[in-house]
Scaffold this motif. Structure first.
Motif, mmCIF file in Angstrom:
data_model
loop_
_atom_site.group_PDB
_atom_site.id
_atom_site.type_symbol
_atom_site.label_atom_id
_atom_site.label_comp_id
_atom_site.label_asym_id
_atom_site.label_seq_id
_atom_site.Cartn_x
_atom_site.Cartn_y
_atom_site.Cartn_z
ATOM 1 N N GLU A 54 5.268 -32.999 37.708
ATOM 2 C CA GLU A 54 5.792 -33.132 36.353
ATOM 3 C C GLU A 54 5.261 -34.391 35.675
ATOM 4 N N ASN A 55 5.124 -35.461 36.472
ATOM 5 C CA ASN A 55 4.628 -36.702 35.888
ATOM 6 C C ASN A 55 3.161 -36.625 35.489
ATOM 7 N N ILE B 176 1.683 -34.302 34.057
ATOM 8 C CA ILE B 176 1.448 -33.638 32.769
ATOM 9 C C ILE B 176 2.210 -34.343 31.650
ATOM 10 N N LEU B 177 2.595 -35.594 31.893
ATOM 11 C CA LEU B 177 3.501 -36.278 30.970
ATOM 12 C C LEU B 177 3.014 -36.245 29.519
ATOM 13 N N GLU B 178 1.706 -36.364 29.311
ATOM 14 C CA GLU B 178 1.209 -36.373 27.926
ATOM 15 C C GLU B 178 0.690 -35.017 27.469
ATOM 16 N N TYR C 41 2.090 -31.870 28.593
ATOM 17 C CA TYR C 41 2.988 -30.804 29.025
ATOM 18 C C TYR C 41 3.075 -29.653 28.020
ATOM 19 N N ASN C 42 2.774 -29.964 26.753
ATOM 20 C CA ASN C 42 2.958 -28.943 25.719
ATOM 21 C C ASN C 42 1.647 -28.270 25.328
ATOM 22 N N SER D 30 1.338 -25.124 29.168
ATOM 23 C CA SER D 30 2.423 -24.530 28.412
ATOM 24 C C SER D 30 1.877 -23.383 27.580
ATOM 25 N N LEU E 81 6.662 -22.106 27.036
ATOM 26 C CA LEU E 81 7.116 -21.998 28.425
ATOM 27 C C LEU E 81 6.165 -22.761 29.335
ATOM 28 N N LEU E 82 6.745 -23.473 30.295
ATOM 29 C CA LEU E 82 5.914 -24.200 31.254
ATOM 30 C C LEU E 82 5.211 -23.208 32.172
ATOM 31 N N PHE F 206 17.719 -21.114 31.315
ATOM 32 C CA PHE F 206 16.322 -20.854 30.967
ATOM 33 C C PHE F 206 15.723 -22.052 30.226
ATOM 34 N N LYS G 54 12.785 -23.768 32.341
ATOM 35 C CA LYS G 54 11.512 -23.057 32.162
ATOM 36 C C LYS G 54 10.725 -23.480 30.931
ATOM 37 N N THR G 55 11.350 -24.139 29.998
ATOM 38 C CA THR G 55 10.653 -24.333 28.730
ATOM 39 C C THR G 55 10.089 -25.744 28.577
ATOM 40 N N THR G 56 9.132 -25.835 27.692
ATOM 41 C CA THR G 56 8.549 -27.123 27.334
ATOM 42 C C THR G 56 9.601 -28.027 26.700
ATOM 43 N N TYR H 49 11.676 -29.603 29.347
ATOM 44 C CA TYR H 49 10.925 -30.694 29.969
ATOM 45 C C TYR H 49 11.048 -31.956 29.127
ATOM 46 N N TYR I 268 6.142 -43.347 25.499
ATOM 47 C CA TYR I 268 4.766 -43.535 25.931
ATOM 48 C C TYR I 268 4.022 -42.209 25.946
ATOM 49 N N ALA I 269 4.739 -41.150 26.359
ATOM 50 C CA ALA I 269 4.095 -39.843 26.454
ATOM 51 C C ALA I 269 3.926 -39.187 25.097
ATOM 52 N N GLY I 270 4.468 -39.803 24.060
ATOM 53 C CA GLY I 270 4.310 -39.240 22.735
ATOM 54 C C GLY I 270 5.402 -38.264 22.336
#
Lengths: 317, 510, 351
Positions: free
Chosen positions: B355-356, B358-360, B362-363, B368, B372-373, C203, C207-209, C212, C226-228
């Motif tokens: 998970e870490n 993909i911190l920047e 992830y979307n 994604s 959805l991940l 869900f 499961k979703t962005t 997260y 930091y991650a935006g």
């Protein structure tokens, strides 16, 4: 206008005092580093034990006023003991202090009614009489001040004010206070200076318990006269007073006075013409909204103890 | 032989790790004795035992020849042992005197606190040892160097004879370091004995008489500092020969990647922390920012990465203005950032490595799709980085990052940032708190990025690191650019002067 | 030790403490528990009532758990539930729409009412870093007094001053076939709303962005910056969703289990939600299970009281004690670890 103020003054003070003593207790707890959101529950316990003890003793010794003082003492002792649950969870077990405090509130609320129902059936415990208001000799004759501050006062009011002064001295003018405050600001510094952080925090929480118990019993002995299973959320208001008062004795006094007056005004607004122009709902929510605003204003420069709410783990540096 | 403190055969185990395993150290009266070891070698644990914060599992401690059991810091105090902790143990809103007397207060009227007489004594001690501390100042109002002196006063107030200094120079300016070394010599002259915990060889050479080296919880040996070379001590510390120089070719700078023009940034106290700062950074070079902590480095980096708003000035990346862009937009336009505080900024400690990593991103596809991940893609990405950057953890990609060592956490961050293939890689204190092996690895990786034609901006408080890695060095003092020098044409002394704010004798070339 | 095991142990200790309480006050614990469980599960009607009792608890528990997962302590579920329920009731009493549409609008109104009530603390947290615990408590009492005065002023009931008018049948979640299925129980559509909410939240979180993002902000605000990630927006959004769930609890309570609103009561389900979330280890399915368990206790206590004269507050006491044990479960873990170590040591000696 003046007569209005004169009329509501004693009520406002009576309402302020339990808040004040409870918030003052929370000051000790938070200054030592433990958040105590269980004030409401601790007040309920005080109110219950106070009512129970006095109810039983008044049956034995009707009309004796020393019975009331025994009740006060019992309430303080019982709540101090009850607060050990919170102390143990947050100090020894590093449990989440908010959750532990919430549990205290829930246990107190449920358990006292459960026990009261076993005693009286209805779940309410009434005492035959509480403290009677009196005018302070000589001082009540002083114009204006006498009318406001020294008429229709309760013995407990003076007791609580004395406790306030002693607390301020203890916190800021004694080694004990210095040590207690260091535990809330920087427990590792306190530990390195040889202070037993956990013991100090126990003391802080138990003082909070005892004072909350007093607060609950003072409600019973001044204006309510019976135990009903709750204290109308005053414990939460005391917590708000602590924050509003910026964790300082004088600030707490002013904050609780503010809440005392605001609430009293809202309570009596319908019978006093000059206040009836405000919709009562505005007056009722006024203190809470003001607290929210105060939280915003103080958010930039909070005097909250830095380590409050953080479990102390001597291994972590 | 008269030793003031002897610790013999000390062992201390924590759940899952042996911090000290048979350590012996003997301190002579009136000496400065260095305790040298890498991060994690067990220095702090050993000293915490001497100070009574932990109990040893095995071994004996003797003070002035008598065996003692130090069950808590109070006992240590009574035995005349005092400690200046690396992270100061000072209560910010209290005054200097209140901090000093905390725990051994002077009283009046039995219950009352007597600050006045204590303050007088503090003043006397301060004068006698040349510390120059105001007893009534609040800790939050005085400088870090002053705060350290308060810590020293705390020990003197308690009549400590043995003083332990735990990495005392980490937070000090070069000038303050010199002052401190003077103070330490003074203390020894007055008959005190000092244990100096450090991993900096230079400091040991400067003040210490003898040095005990420990590695992985074991004593390697005790040497006389005067007769032992830096290289020899370093080898004892690490267990193999260490080259102080990093191998690298001459740089071949290309086009301008980052262009900073008269950038001014306010800090959280609303004071200008960076003032009219300008710097150009080219592809294929490493520029180091040298300066003492708190001179505007953090604000500079935060303004480039978008974490903080600039007051005025411009930042261009590949000729495109970054002003007004969000952190995410800046990331996407080609900035990679290895942050100063990896646990605070760089990682979500309670997330897994997967998970870490993909911190920047992830979307973004492939991680994604439609909000959805995509676990399969995320796993593949993680496995790739874990392998190519040698990130070690208990259960691979599923490990919670909190459970990993600092070195592996840092490698994960570097892998994540490098894999995004940014044109500009910002590395702030990339090796802080790591062991020598990890440090060497990370240095190699940074130079590799340079050689691939990336621009690397390095911020470090360790002057050696800046000198070893950078092609050019920009010196910053009090938020202002003092000058830019070529690494090949400068030396430590010159940089030290510039860090203190002295302009370079000749005008900067650039 | 596994978290669900800890929860089960907390329940076990809570039940033991309850038994002690009954015994100490001169009642028979075995009988007490027998009637308590019978009261909750004896026949289809009682099972239905248990489900109905559990419905608002599922939703407030979900509200608190969702906030927890995103790093927020929503102690204001009571106020959000009250205000959400009030909004739904106001819609139900004011609008004249076809039933399906009316219910949909009521559910929406309830969600948004609760959400708005939580957005205020969310905004204060995001913008000014005001701790949400205190601000949500203030919002609780603000909701309490608002409803206290607005109901008698605009929606006063016919007989009692302290109650709103009865909702018309079309504005209630009550469904005849459902009641028939459970032999006349007052279980209603609210239960399905709650189950659907559990599934959606599960869900969303896992499961979703968006999940997260919200969790990342909860764990570490600085790293999220930091991650935006738009941190402030995320905090407000988390509170919005959490409050909305509590608002749905209000719909289920006041337009499902009851048919009117009383004034002068902060719904106890708000605080019970904290217990539900804690016991359900902040996982949506865990919340569902623990809410059903609490549903049995609450639903069965009346029957128990009638059969044994044990005061009904025994159920509240047991739940309160369970939450204390859940909060202190680390103690159990420590003892367990010590035991294990000792056993290992003994084994070694034996060899």
């Amino acid at each position: 206008m003046w007569t209005t103020i004169e009329q509501i003054f004693p009520y406002a003070i009576a309402y302020t005092i339990p808040l004040l003593i409870t918030a003052l207790g929370a000051l000790f707890s938070e200054r030592s580093g433990v958040v105590n959101i269980g004030l409401d529950g601790l007040m309920i316990v005080g109110s219950f034990i106070g009512a129970f003890v006095i109810f039983k003793m008044q049956a034995q010794w009707p009309g004796q006023s020393w019975v009331l003082w025994v009740g006060l003492l019992a309430a303080a002792a019982a709540s101090a003991l009850f607060s050990l649950l919170h102390a143990f969870a947050s100090i020894n077990l590093s449990a989440n202090q908010i959750i532990s405090g919430t549990a205290i509130n829930m246990i107190a609320g449920a358990l006292t009614i459960f026990l009261a129902r076993n005693i009286t059936g209805s779940g309410k415990i009434s005492i035959t009489n509480g403290f009677a208001p009196f005018d302070v000799p000589w001082l009540s004759k002083i114009p204006i001040i006498g009318d406001l501050f020294f008429t229709k006062t309760y013995a407990t009011t003076w007791l609580v004010l004395l406790v306030l002064v002693l607390s301020a001295l203890a916190l800021y003018r004694t080694p004990f206070g210095l040590r207690l405050r260091s535990c809330g600001e920087h427990p590792h510094a306190a530990e390195a200076a040889g202070i037993k952080v956990q013991s100090m925090r126990y003391v802080g929480v138990m003082i909070s318990g005892a004072f909350s118990g007093l607060g609950g019993a003072v409600i019973l002995l001044t204006y309510s006269g019976e135990f009903t299973g709750n204290v109308a959320g005053l414990g939460f208001l005391a917590l708000a007073s602590l924050i509003f008062g910026q964790w300082k004795p004088l600030g707490i006094l002013l904050a609780t006075l503010f809440f005392g007056f605001a609430t009293t005004v809202a309570n009596v607004s319908q019978v006093i013409p000059s206040l009836a122009v405000f919709p009562p709902v505005i007056l009722k929510i006024f203190p809470y909204v003001v607290t929210l605003v105060a939280l915003v204003i103080f958010s930039k420069s909070s005097n909250a103890p830095k380590a409050v709410g953080e479990p102390f783990d001597s291994g972590k540096r | 032989m008269d030793y003031v403190v002897e610790m013999v055969g000390i062992r201390k185990e924590f759940p899952g790790i042996v911090a000290n395993d048979d350590i012996t150290i003997r301190l002579k009266k009136g000496e400065i004795h260095a305790l040298l070891g890498e991060n994690g070698a067990g220095k702090s644990t050993l000293m915490s035992i001497l100070f009574g914060m932990y109990q040893p599992d095995r071994g004996t401690i003797k003070v002035n020849g008598k065996e003692v059991r130090i069950s808590n810091p109070n006992v240590a105090n009574k035995l005349g042992i005092g400690m200046v902790h690396q992270h100061f143990k000072l209560v910010d809103p209290f005054t200097v005197t209140e901090n000093i007397i905390l725990g051994s207060e002077t009283r009046k009227y039995y219950f009352g606190l007597d600050v006045k007489s204590a303050a007088k004594r503090v003043e006397e001690l301060s004068k006698r040892y040349g510390l120059n501390v105001d007893p009534y100042a609040k800790i939050e109002d005085i400088s870090v160097g002053m705060q350290q002196r308060v810590e020293i006063l705390k020990m003197l107030y308690r009549d400590a004879e043995v003083l332990i200094f735990d990495e005392p120079t980490a937070v000090l300016t070069p000038q303050e370091i010199e002052d401190l070394q003077g103070i330490m010599r003074n203390l020894v002259k007055e008959g005190k004995s000092i244990i100096l915990i450090t991993h900096k060889l230079k400091e040991i050479k400067a003040v210490a008489d003898r040095c005990t080296v420990i590695r992985r919880g074991k004593t390697i040996g005790t040497v006389d500092v005067a007769d032992t070379s830096r290289e020899a001590m370093a080898e004892m510390m690490v267990g193999r020969s260490v080259s102080f120089k990093v191998d690298k070719q001459e740089s071949s700078p290309g086009k301008t990647v980052l262009q900073i023009q008269s950038l001014t940034v306010k800090n959280s106290k609303k004071v200008d922390a960076l003032k009219g700062f300008s710097l150009d950074l080219h592809a294929g070079e490493i520029v180091g920012i040298a300066g003492v902590d708190g001179n505007g480095q953090s604000e500079l980096i935060e303004a480039i990465t978008g974490l903080r708003q600039a007051e005025s000035g411009t930042v261009n990346l590949n000729g495109k203005a970054l002003n007004g862009l969000s952190v995410r937009q800046r990331n996407e336009s080609g900035i990679g950032h290895i942050p100063e505080d990896r646990q605070k900024r760089g990682l979500v400690l309670d997330y897994t490595i997967e998970e870490n990593l993909i911190l920047e991103v992830y979307n973004k596809p492939p991680y994604s799709k439609n909000g959805l991940l995509q676990p399969a893609a995320i796993r593949k990405h993680a496995e790739h980085i874990i392998q190519s950057f040698d990130v070690r953890s208990g259960t691979g990609g599923r490990s919670i990052v909190r459970s990993m060592s600092g070195g592996n956490q840092q490698k994960a961050i570097i892998g994540r940032e490098v894999e995004r293939d940014p044109d500009l890689l910002i590395a702030v204190q990339p090796t802080r708190g790591l062991d020598v092996g990890s440090i060497e690895y990370i240095h190699r990786r940074l130079i590799e990025q340079r050689d691939k034609g990336k621009a690397v901006l390095l911020v470090s408080l360790e002057l050696d690191e800046v000198l070893n890695l950078s092609d050019r060095i920009a010196v910053i003092n009090n938020g202002e650019l003092v000058g830019i020098v070529k690494t090949s044409e400068t030396n430590e002394r010159e940089l030290g002067l510039m860090m203190a704010g002295y302009q370079k004798e000749e005008a900067p070339h650039e | 030790m596994n978290n669900s095991v800890k929860s089960l142990l907390a329940v076990l200790f809570g039940l033991i403490a309850g038994a002690l309480l009954m015994a100490l006050t001169g009642h028979n614990p075995v009988e007490g528990y027998k009637y308590l469980i019978q009261g909750g599960l004896k026949n289809p009607e009682r099972i239905g009532n248990t489900l109905a009792t559990a419905t608002p608890l599922i939703l407030t528990g979900l509200s608190v758990a969702f906030a927890f997962r995103t790093g927020l302590f929503n102690i204001g579920a009571a106020g959000q539930m009250l205000f959400g329920g009030f909004c739904a009731t106001a819609v139900g009493l004011s609008l004249d729409l076809p039933r399906a549409l009316l219910l949909l609008v009521m559910v929406l109104a309830g969600f948004i009412g609760g959400a708005l009530w939580a957005v205020v603390p969310g905004f204060l947290k995001a913008k000014y870093n005001v701790h949400e615990v205190v601000s949500t408590i203030m919002m609780n009492w603000t909701a309490y007094w608002t409803v206290y005065y607005v109901i008698p002023a605009y929606f006063k009931g016919t007989s009692l001053e302290t109650e709103s008018r009865q909702l018309p049948p079309d504005a209630m979640l009550h469904q005849q076939w459902l009641s028939d299925m459970f032999q006349g129980s007052y279980v209603n559509l609210g239960f399905f709303i709650a189950v659907i909410a559990v599934l959606i939240v599960a869900f969303l979180i896992n499961k979703t962005t968006l999940g997260y993002e919200l969790k990342a902000v909860g764990f570490n605000r600085h790293a999220s910056e930091y991650a935006g990630i738009a941190v402030k927006r995320s905090i407000v959004l988390s509170m919005f969703i959490s409050g909305g769930l509590a608002g749905l609890a209000g719909v289920a309570q006041y337009a499902g289990n009851a048919s009117s609103m009383q004034i002068g009561v902060l719904p106890s389900q708000g605080f019970d939600g904290i217990a539900v979330a804690l016991l359900g280890i902040n996982a949506p399915l865990g919340v569902l299970v623990s809410a059903l368990f609490f549903g049995i206790l609450y639903s069965g206590r009346g029957f128990m009281n009638a059969m044994t004269e044990i005061p009904p507050e025994i159920a509240d006491s047991i739940i309160a004690i369970i939450i204390y044990f859940a909060a202190t479960s680390i103690l159990i873990e420590r003892l367990y670890r010590k035991l294990k170590l000792r056993r290992a040591a003994n084994k070694k000696q034996g060899e």
